[in-house]
Write a protein that holds these residues in place. Structure first.
Motif: not given
Length: 225
Positions: A38-58, A62-66
């Protein structure tokens, strides 16, 4: 189903939970790995806080499934062919065995999925919607469905050389209704809408998986012995 069925299912579930508590793999290996994922996406991207919030649920689902697949399929793999034969000789109802195994896996998965919310909130600066407590039954229903699906996939592929590859391939596409119902429930809460429709989707999916598991339990046991 009589009391004997539920008593047998409870004993199987208790056995699996004791094994899990002794090994501690779900909490000491799978959960930390899920937190790192779950830490990889914020670490590997330079996404804005707003985009990160949008990515949180998906990312969360996804991690729950895997990692849910890892937990459930690992638990089904713990039972050897000799143990299955021994259980069959005791006259244990195969459907009770299915219910017990799925119940234990569902409890472990629900605990991991519920705890995983904390790092997702921290890493993604996510703000849960009002009425977020309603997600608790959604997580429980999704975890129960994934547990039953994983138990079925494990039983179908038992004894096959490519079991570790085939079981996830069977499980992932069939988990779509569960993930859709869970994800859309959260989206509905964010939008201030009712989640009843999507909860019903989860309930129907769980009932279908429960019926499939119970009805196919004896046939799958005979094949695996």
């Amino acid at each position: 189903m009589n009391g004997g069925f539920w008593r047998s299912a409870g004993l199987i579930a208790l056995r699996d939970l004791r094994v899990e508590l002794r090994s501690g793999e779900a909490l000491t290996v799978v959960f930390p790995f899920a937190v790192v994922a779950s830490w990889i996406a914020p670490l590997a991207t330079n996404a804005s806080p707003l985009l990160l919030r949008d990515l949180a649920a998906p990312v969360y689902w996804l991690i729950t499934l895997l990692f849910g697949m890892m937990i459930v399929l690992r638990q089904t793999a713990l039972e050897t062919r000799a143990q299955r034969r021994a259980l069959a000789l005791t006259g244990l109802d195969p459907a009770a065995r299915f219910a017990g195994r799925a119940g234990a896996s569902g409890l472990v998965l629900a605990a991991v999925a519920g705890t995983l919310i904390v790092p997702v909130i921290i890493f993604y600066d996510y703000r849960p919607p009002s009425g977020g407590a309603l997600m608790a039954p959604v997580i429980i229903l999704a975890s129960a469905g994934l547990a039953m699906l994983g138990t079925l996939a494990g039983d179908v592929t038992i004894g096959l050389r490519a079991r570790t590859s085939l079981a996830p391939l069977l499980m992932a596409p069939l988990a779509v209704p569960l993930l859709m119902g869970a994800a859309q429930s959260l989206e509905s809460l964010v939008a201030g809408k009712s989640i009843i429709t999507w909860v019903l989707v989860l309930v129907i999916a769980d009932l279908g998986l429960a019926a499939a598991g119970v009805m196919s339990a004896r046939a799958l046991e005979e094949i695996s012995l």
